[in-house]
Design a protein around this motif. Sequence first.
Motif, mmCIF file in Angstrom:
data_model
loop_
_atom_site.group_PDB
_atom_site.id
_atom_site.type_symbol
_atom_site.label_atom_id
_atom_site.label_comp_id
_atom_site.label_asym_id
_atom_site.label_seq_id
_atom_site.Cartn_x
_atom_site.Cartn_y
_atom_site.Cartn_z
ATOM 1 N N GLU A 83 3.395 -0.424 -2.595
ATOM 2 C CA GLU A 83 2.630 -1.804 -2.430
ATOM 3 C C GLU A 83 1.483 -1.394 -1.286
ATOM 4 O O GLU A 83 1.382 -2.311 -0.600
ATOM 5 C CB GLU A 83 3.683 -2.645 -1.824
ATOM 6 N N GLY A 84 0.520 -0.415 -1.710
ATOM 7 C CA GLY A 84 -0.528 -0.211 -0.850
ATOM 8 C C GLY A 84 -0.363 0.509 0.342
ATOM 9 O O GLY A 84 -1.375 0.687 1.133
ATOM 10 N N SER A 85 0.761 1.040 0.669
ATOM 11 C CA SER A 85 0.949 1.769 1.913
ATOM 12 C C SER A 85 0.901 3.108 1.724
ATOM 13 O O SER A 85 1.682 3.791 0.965
ATOM 14 C CB SER A 85 2.365 1.278 2.594
ATOM 15 N N ALA A 86 0.209 3.800 2.104
ATOM 16 C CA ALA A 86 -0.211 5.387 2.181
ATOM 17 C C ALA A 86 1.083 5.943 2.627
ATOM 18 O O ALA A 86 1.588 7.068 1.904
ATOM 19 C CB ALA A 86 -1.526 5.854 2.662
ATOM 20 N N ARG A 87 1.485 5.684 3.803
ATOM 21 C CA ARG A 87 2.519 6.301 4.274
ATOM 22 C C ARG A 87 3.801 6.047 3.508
ATOM 23 O O ARG A 87 4.658 7.444 3.552
ATOM 24 C CB ARG A 87 2.796 5.698 5.750
ATOM 25 N N ASP A 88 4.254 4.922 2.850
ATOM 26 C CA ASP A 88 5.305 4.641 2.264
ATOM 27 C C ASP A 88 5.226 5.797 0.902
ATOM 28 O O ASP A 88 6.167 6.412 0.498
ATOM 29 C CB ASP A 88 5.366 3.515 1.799
ATOM 30 N N ALA A 89 4.073 5.506 0.386
ATOM 31 C CA ALA A 89 3.866 6.522 -0.941
ATOM 32 C C ALA A 89 4.259 8.090 -0.664
ATOM 33 O O ALA A 89 4.757 8.688 -1.377
ATOM 34 C CB ALA A 89 2.493 6.259 -1.226
ATOM 35 N N LEU A 90 3.691 8.559 0.535
ATOM 36 C CA LEU A 90 3.956 10.066 0.895
ATOM 37 C C LEU A 90 5.313 10.016 1.021
ATOM 38 O O LEU A 90 6.004 11.317 0.934
ATOM 39 C CB LEU A 90 2.994 10.419 1.996
ATOM 40 N N SER A 91 5.920 9.185 1.716
ATOM 41 C CA SER A 91 7.444 9.330 2.151
ATOM 42 C C SER A 91 8.211 9.597 0.794
ATOM 43 O O SER A 91 9.358 10.486 0.875
ATOM 44 C CB SER A 91 7.878 7.987 3.017
ATOM 45 N N VAL A 92 8.154 8.682 -0.247
ATOM 46 C CA VAL A 92 8.481 8.692 -1.523
ATOM 47 C C VAL A 92 8.260 9.929 -2.352
ATOM 48 O O VAL A 92 8.980 10.535 -2.894
ATOM 49 C CB VAL A 92 8.280 7.432 -2.271
ATOM 50 N N LEU A 93 7.037 10.053 -2.212
ATOM 51 C CA LEU A 93 6.543 11.606 -2.884
ATOM 52 C C LEU A 93 7.256 12.735 -2.147
ATOM 53 O O LEU A 93 7.620 13.626 -3.079
ATOM 54 C CB LEU A 93 5.139 11.624 -2.735
#
Length: 613
Positions: free
Chosen positions: A245-255
């Motif tokens: 949902e637009g959060s780079a930190r959240d995306a990297l954590s999931v990745l």
Amino acid sequence: MNDSNDMQDEGPDPNTASMFGDDNPNAGSDEAYQVLARKYRPTTFDDMVGQEAMVRTLTNAFKTGRIAHAFMLTGVRGVGKTTTARLLARALNYVGNGEDGPSVKLNPMGTHCQAIMESRHPDVLELDAASRTGVADMRELLDGVRYSPVNARYKVYIIDEVHMLSTAAFNALLKTLEEPPPHVKFIFATTEIRKVPVTVLSRCQRFNLARLTTEALAAHLSRICEKEGAKVSEEGLALVARAAEGSARDALSVLDQAIVQSTGEEVSVEAIRDMLGLADRARVFNLLDAATSGQHKAALEETTSQLQEGAEAQVLMKDLLDAMAEIARAQAMGDAYIFAGPTEWTDRTKKLAASMSNAQSARYWKLLLQGFEDCARAPDPNVAAEMAVLRLAAAAALPSPEEAARMFQGGPTGGPAGGGPNGGGYANGDPGPGAQAYQAGGSGGAKAHAQAGQVVARAVPDQYAEAAPGPVLGSLNQICAALQTDKQIHLLYDVEHYVRPAEVRYGLFTYAAAPGIPADFQMRMKNWLEDKTGVEWQVDLGHSTRESLEEIRVRQEKERIDEVSSIPRIAEALDLLPGAKVVKIEKFDTDDEGNVVRVDFNRRRDFSKLDDV
């Protein structure tokens, strides 16, 4: 006064010399492993994704010397507020590469950069307002304002989560923030900008750090996978980007979590979907296809199957909402529409978009939104989800809004559902007047009334009314009764005093405005009608020769007074008393039990008991 343990924990590893950590000698060591959200934290403004507007503003400010004394960074979690604050502190104090003034060009690293990145520079002081909220903490921090920097150009105060400060702490900050010494700069960061006093906001230069688009975030994740040597499917990266949902930190954590699942092979979209607890996108399209084509059994079976396989009811409703929103976007954008994901998703979205009109997609979205809310409060969310899908299938069996408009207007029916040249309505694709959800002609018909002030009240057949998501308000009387029940006093007053009805029926409210109508009446009326009924309404000005309800009341009162004043005995009394006049008329009648009761002509009418205006 660097007391922020949280900020220190988020600081980059000193061994990480570049954005991608290529020079980190311990990159392969388990003990030195850094999560991707820290390892790929931007170290220059050029590394930042999606914040071009802020970088452009800062560049121009540094070139012209018009540098604000306080900056407010706001945005959702994970968009880079703390990172940006540290980059800004480095930019203000940059020395190196021939530069001896503030600069957004931070490569190569300047004299003070490493210390600032590691949160150990004596002139860059950080305060975590979430843990240091009191006025004493603020006074302690501000005690050092009057002293010049030790070795940097500016003394920079970074206050994270500034909205957590107490009122007294904000008040202690105000005076210094109003007239700070020339060697002091303040940088604030917050996720709750509305909780920051306006007296503080007015003294800051504000930067809204934008959410990353799904496309930009997916591309960013793809570049990181290449650097890491990880293989993740394109569809999987798109799922991760959408889930963040637009959060780079959240995306990297999931990745980071997704890469761990790899055993040397590509991480599939199915593995990521299972990890995130998402429904299969293809199955979401299958479910929507069955429901919007009126296949009750197939839609119910697919819903039950997904729920039994572990999908959460509310998550399934959210996936359906997202898919329907994409369908509406595809209808609006036409051939220019591109979905952030595999080509198959784009093709299926466009195919569904072509199978319904714009008004129908809006109708379906509202039904799904109601289903999402039902899942949140229902005793059994799975049953609520199944009922929401069945309501969607029932709505698919109704005539399209464009078709309903033609039925009301007596025109030919049976054309395509879509708007535009092939689907009826106007040439630009808009539905015709009154083309709203759940309208129908047939036996309900329209009943015209000759009495002044009456409006057209069109009945909705039972089979359509039952499928409506909310109450079916088909006349001005029903609307007024609902306003009175909801205690919408101001809106009811405006309807009675300033609305001269033109045509009022389910989904359509046209009127001529009497003098004095509030400027925002049309917007307020439309919002209330749509919230009340759950369908879209057309609220427009039109031509009307009728009177408003208040004009009818005043006229009828005057007629009664004139009639009573002409009675011989009353007329004689008025002649004997110069200046006397009849001001009020009361009528006495008997009730069912024979008791004498008084009837007040001027009391508020009981709209719920009226058939017509």
